[in-house]
Design a protein around this motif. Structure first.
Motif, short mmCIF file in Angstrom:
data_model
loop_
_atom_site.label_atom_id
_atom_site.label_comp_id
_atom_site.label_asym_id
_atom_site.label_seq_id
_atom_site.Cartn_x
_atom_site.Cartn_y
_atom_site.Cartn_z
N SER A 31 74.20 71.48 18.79
CA SER A 31 75.31 72.31 18.31
C SER A 31 75.85 73.19 19.43
CB SER A 31 74.86 73.17 17.12
OG SER A 31 73.76 73.97 17.47
N LEU A 32 74.94 73.75 20.24
CA LEU A 32 75.37 74.63 21.33
C LEU A 32 76.06 73.83 22.43
CD1 LEU A 32 72.24 76.90 21.17
CD2 LEU A 32 74.58 77.73 20.95
N ALA A 33 75.60 72.59 22.67
CA ALA A 33 76.25 71.73 23.67
C ALA A 33 77.65 71.35 23.22
CB ALA A 33 75.40 70.48 23.93
N VAL A 34 77.80 71.03 21.92
CA VAL A 34 79.13 70.69 21.39
C VAL A 34 80.08 71.87 21.61
CG1 VAL A 34 80.46 70.29 19.26
CG2 VAL A 34 78.33 69.02 19.66
N LYS A 35 79.63 73.06 21.23
CA LYS A 35 80.51 74.23 21.33
C LYS A 35 80.86 74.54 22.79
CE LYS A 35 80.52 77.85 18.64
NZ LYS A 35 81.17 78.23 17.40
N LEU A 36 79.86 74.51 23.66
CA LEU A 36 80.11 74.86 25.06
C LEU A 36 81.04 73.83 25.72
CD1 LEU A 36 79.66 76.51 27.58
CD2 LEU A 36 77.44 75.39 27.90
N LEU A 37 80.76 72.55 25.52
CA LEU A 37 81.61 71.52 26.14
C LEU A 37 83.05 71.62 25.62
CD1 LEU A 37 79.09 68.56 26.00
CD2 LEU A 37 80.20 69.38 28.09
N ALA A 38 83.19 71.85 24.31
CA ALA A 38 84.54 71.95 23.74
C ALA A 38 85.27 73.15 24.34
CB ALA A 38 84.45 72.06 22.22
N TRP B 183 80.50 81.19 30.47
CA TRP B 183 80.16 80.18 29.45
C TRP B 183 79.73 80.84 28.14
CZ3 TRP B 183 76.88 75.81 32.20
CH2 TRP B 183 77.70 75.17 33.14
N ARG B 184 80.12 82.07 27.95
CA ARG B 184 79.76 82.74 26.70
C ARG B 184 80.29 81.92 25.52
NH1 ARG B 184 78.14 87.63 24.58
NH2 ARG B 184 78.92 87.67 22.47
N ILE B 185 79.42 81.56 24.60
CA ILE B 185 79.82 80.68 23.49
C ILE B 185 80.38 81.54 22.35
CG2 ILE B 185 78.95 79.03 21.77
CD1 ILE B 185 76.95 78.09 23.95
N ASN B 186 81.59 81.19 21.91
CA ASN B 186 82.26 81.97 20.86
C ASN B 186 81.49 81.91 19.55
OD1 ASN B 186 84.35 82.37 22.64
ND2 ASN B 186 85.47 80.56 21.94
N ASP B 187 81.55 82.98 18.81
CA ASP B 187 81.11 82.98 17.43
C ASP B 187 79.67 82.43 17.26
OD1 ASP B 187 81.51 83.51 14.82
OD2 ASP B 187 82.59 81.66 14.35
N LEU B 188 78.78 82.93 18.12
CA LEU B 188 77.39 82.45 18.08
C LEU B 188 76.75 82.68 16.71
CD1 LEU B 188 75.79 83.56 21.47
CD2 LEU B 188 75.93 81.23 20.56
#
Ligand SMILES: NC(=O)c1ccc[n+]([C@@H]2O[C@H](COP(=O)([O-])OP(=O)(O)OC[C@H]3O[C@@H](n4cnc5c(N)ncnc54)[C@H](OP(=O)(O)O)[C@@H]3O)[C@@H](O)[C@H]2O)c1
Length: 330
Positions: free
Chosen positions: A166-173, A293-298
């Protein structure tokens, strides 16, 4: 009398049965290392569920306290650079494996394992990331370092609804990649799309059991959390000079393959090993996760549980049923 505190304790009885319970320990029960940390949050990773079952591949001896991640405040320290009151993060090394871990109100660890909480992240956010986010970031870094920018094509992520996935999907997107999410949970298609996946496909599409040395050129890169035939299939489907960051084994450990993807397409297989990542590289990954690379809406990825609510989550993660990240409010 030394202070007592609670932890999730795994032990084996005389007949070999493994049991888990919340147990009260004294600080004297902890290892004699330099830094005592009052844990605020820990998390649940697949490896933790193995440790909670006393898996000999993870846990060296029983009794044991699982928890490969911990975030909290230094309570006492014999290291001149690490002072009481400082907020810190510990992931990997031997925590929750050979060393008692973060499913506990206190951990005592070597000073060399301590990462100061990066500015820009709360303790809670650091554990929503935890080893899963730290691993996803290393996978993305391997993809970028090996020459795959968003223009090169689609990036496939397996185990996409899990912690790392899930974190890889969000970061890559967020970084502009066209993400193809692979999942066994078709019902979560719209959730995966809300995380940024452009396409969602079933696990069976990434399982090719033929002995063909190469399959059609399909993806530019991959983050693989599954291993086994899934990884073998991805390697044969990668485009010329494609990259797969391999970090997981939930689907198997064998890798039946010929050398053709490497010799004819220049494919790169990048291994990801979070636990022992050298300290300087570790700091850089955390700085990335707290900054560019801060992931939005963690928070939207996280379910918080208490130590006494972990049992059900352990069963779920072993069955591949967890969605996103489970954090432990200690
Ligand atoms: N190398 C390292 O340093 C490192 C660090 C962290 C994690 N890992 C490894 O990465 C993997 C994922 O860890 P995690 O904590 O993210 O676990 P997780 O939250 O349980 O995620 C795993 C996901 O994989 C999918 N899955 C489960 N069983 C499967 C199967 N038999 N075949 C195909 N897909 C399956 C499921 O997602 P879908 O339902 O969406 O398919 C599941 O949610 C584990 O193997 C873990 O040990 C390695």
């Amino acid at each position: 009398m030394t202070m007592r505190f609670d932890c999730l304790y795994v032990e084996k009885d005389g007949t070999g049965n493994i049991s888990r319970s919340i147990k009260s320990l004294s600080l004297d029960d902890l290892a004699a290392d330099e830094v005592l940390v009052r844990v605020e949050y820990s998390s649940l990773n697949y490896k933790d569920a193995l440790a909670a079952g006393g898996h000999p591949g993870v846990v060296r001896s029983l009794p044991h306290v699982p928890g490969i991640d911990a975030a909290g405040m230094i309570a006492a320290s014999t290291s001149p650079n690490l002072l009481p009151g400082q907020s810190v993060v510990i992931t990997g090394y031997d925590l929750g494996a050979g060393h008692w871990g973060g499913w506990s109100e206190y951990v005592r660890v070597p000073a060399s394992w301590i990462v100061p909480l990066p500015a820009g992240l709360s303790l809670k956010e650091s554990m929503i990331l935890g080893t899963a986010g730290f691993t996803a970031a290393q996978c993305v870094q391997a993809i970028i370092t090996n020459g795959i920018d968003p223009g090169k094509g689609e990036v496939v992520v397996t185990g996409a609804t899990g912690g790392v996935g899930s974190l890889a999907v969000k970061l890559l997107a967020q970084l502009g990649y066209h993400v193809v999410a692979v999942t066994g949970k078709e019902r979560l298609r719209s959730t995966l799309q809300s995380w940024g996946a452009k396409e969602v496909i079933g696990r069976e599409e990434v399982l090719n059991t033929t002995a063909k040395p190469l399959l059609s050129s399909r993806w530019a890169a991959a983050v693989d959390t599954v291993g086994g035939n899934t990884l073998t299939t991805i390697l044969r489907h990668l485009k010329d000079y494609g990259v797969v960051a391999a970090c997981g084994l939930v689907g198997g450990t064998d890798l039946p393959l010929t050398v053709h993807p490497f010799l004819l397409r220049g494919v790169i297989l990048a291994g990801i090993a979070s636990a022992a990542l050298p300290y300087d590289r570790r700091l850089r990954i955390w700085e990335q996760l707290a900054g560019p690379w801060r992931i939005n809406d963690l928070e939207s990825l996280a379910t918080a549980v208490r130590l006494n609510e972990l049992e059900e989550k352990i069963q779920q993660i072993l069955k591949g049923e967890i969605v996103g990240r489970t954090i432990v409010k200690v």
